[in-house]
Design a protein around this motif. Structure first.
Motif, PDB file in Angstrom:
ATOM      1  N   PRO A 113     -33.867  29.949  54.421  1.00 20.80           N
ATOM      2  CA  PRO A 113     -34.340  29.868  53.042  1.00 20.80           C
ATOM      3  C   PRO A 113     -32.862  30.235  51.745  1.00 20.80           C
ATOM      4  N   GLY A 114     -32.974  29.655  51.212  1.00 20.43           N
ATOM      5  CA  GLY A 114     -31.659  29.599  49.997  1.00 20.43           C
ATOM      6  C   GLY A 114     -30.472  29.836  50.452  1.00 20.43           C
ATOM      7  N   MET A 115     -29.860  29.004  51.702  1.00 14.10           N
ATOM      8  CA  MET A 115     -28.718  27.800  51.574  1.00 14.10           C
ATOM      9  C   MET A 115     -28.816  26.766  51.067  1.00 14.10           C
ATOM     10  N   ASP A 116     -27.454  26.461  50.718  1.00 14.51           N
ATOM     11  CA  ASP A 116     -27.412  25.466  50.449  1.00 14.51           C
ATOM     12  C   ASP A 116     -27.044  24.103  51.590  1.00 14.51           C
ATOM     13  N   HIS A 117     -28.841  23.487  51.392  1.00 15.17           N
ATOM     14  CA  HIS A 117     -29.200  22.613  51.768  1.00 15.17           C
ATOM     15  C   HIS A 117     -28.795  21.259  51.450  1.00 15.17           C
ATOM     16  N   ALA A 118     -27.584  21.326  50.818  1.00 15.37           N
ATOM     17  CA  ALA A 118     -27.226  19.314  49.936  1.00 15.37           C
ATOM     18  C   ALA A 118     -27.303  18.473  50.391  1.00 15.37           C
ATOM     19  N   MET A 119     -27.405  17.224  51.653  1.00 13.50           N
ATOM     20  CA  MET A 119     -27.575  16.451  51.721  1.00 13.50           C
ATOM     21  C   MET A 119     -27.215  14.759  51.155  1.00 13.50           C
ATOM     22  N   PRO A 120     -26.088  14.689  51.736  1.00 10.80           N
ATOM     23  CA  PRO A 120     -26.150  12.922  50.991  1.00 10.80           C
ATOM     24  C   PRO A 120     -27.602  12.379  50.842  1.00 10.80           C
ATOM     25  N   ASN A 121     -28.498  12.267  51.782  1.00 14.81           N
ATOM     26  CA  ASN A 121     -29.507  11.259  52.132  1.00 14.81           C
ATOM     27  C   ASN A 121     -30.833  12.501  51.096  1.00 14.81           C
ATOM     28  N   ILE A 122     -30.437  13.565  50.666  1.00 18.33           N
ATOM     29  CA  ILE A 122     -31.529  14.291  49.734  1.00 18.33           C
ATOM     30  C   ILE A 122     -31.376  14.671  48.219  1.00 18.33           C
ATOM     31  N   ALA A 123     -32.104  14.017  47.050  1.00 20.53           N
ATOM     32  CA  ALA A 123     -32.019  14.528  46.018  1.00 20.53           C
ATOM     33  C   ALA A 123     -33.085  15.770  45.680  1.00 20.53           C
ATOM     34  N   ALA A 124     -32.725  17.150  45.323  1.00 18.06           N
ATOM     35  CA  ALA A 124     -33.383  17.761  44.779  1.00 18.06           C
ATOM     36  C   ALA A 124     -33.701  18.859  43.416  1.00 18.06           C
ATOM     37  N   ALA A 125     -34.140  19.026  43.175  1.00 15.95           N
ATOM     38  CA  ALA A 125     -35.043  20.031  41.235  1.00 15.95           C
ATOM     39  C   ALA A 125     -36.045  20.275  40.996  1.00 15.95           C
TER      40      ALA A 125
END
Ligand SMILES: [Cu+2]
Length: 164
Positions: A113-125
């Motif tokens: 938890p708390g990590m940057d999980h940015a991936m090209p197939n995921i949007a986070a809001a």
């Protein structure tokens, strides 16, 4: 002395890939050690799309704990822009994948938890915010969209994507 140096070099070579490999090279700053390279090839459910080529926009509203959309039917080759509107009070994601992808990704989210999980197939809001994701559905098949925030997938924050 030479032998000790060789052993040290070998130990470093073993340790470096886990510590340094980001796998994405673009957005990993400040998050060393988050190696995404173990993830499967995302191309089995398509690839990141060019927003200028999107043939439609689909708005998906997220709240606790559900999406307002249950199923999407798309055409093979279609590029779609998704607008994730977070109407809730918790962080939410809109990700595109399949059961195997989400099984792995939700576990990683729970474990780190708390990590940057940015991936090209995921949007986070974040609550009250909007995020966009454009995806080209180049593969015919049955896929899933889901939120990978800890516990949300298990609570049913997911839906089906049929590409024909
Ligand atoms: Cu969620």
């Amino acid at each position: 002395m030479h032998k000790i140096t060789t052993i040290l070099a070998a130990a470093l070579a073993l340790a470096l890939p886990a510590a340094a490999a980001d796998g994405h090279g673009g957005h990993g700053g400040g998050h060393d050690g988050h190696d995404m390279s173990h993830m499967e090839d995302l191309s089995r459910f398509g690839q990141a799309g060019d927003p200028a080529k999107a043939v439609r926009t689909v708005t998906v509203k997220a709240s606790e704990i559900a999406f307002d959309v249950a199923a999407l039917e798309l055409k093979t080759g279609e590029t779609v822009t998704f607008v994730l509107e977070n109407d809730g009070t918790q962080d939410h994601e809109f990700g595109i994948g399949d059961a195997a992808f989400f099984a792995a990704h939700t576990k990683m989210m729970a474990d780190m938890p708390g990590m940057d999980h940015a991936m090209p197939n995921i949007a986070a809001a974040k609550p009250g915010e909007t995020a966009r994701l454009t995806w080209t559905f180049s593969k015919t098949g049955d896929f899933e969209f889901a939120c990978s925030m800890p516990g949300h997938y298990e609570l049913g924050m997911k839906g089906t994507i049929s590409v024909r």
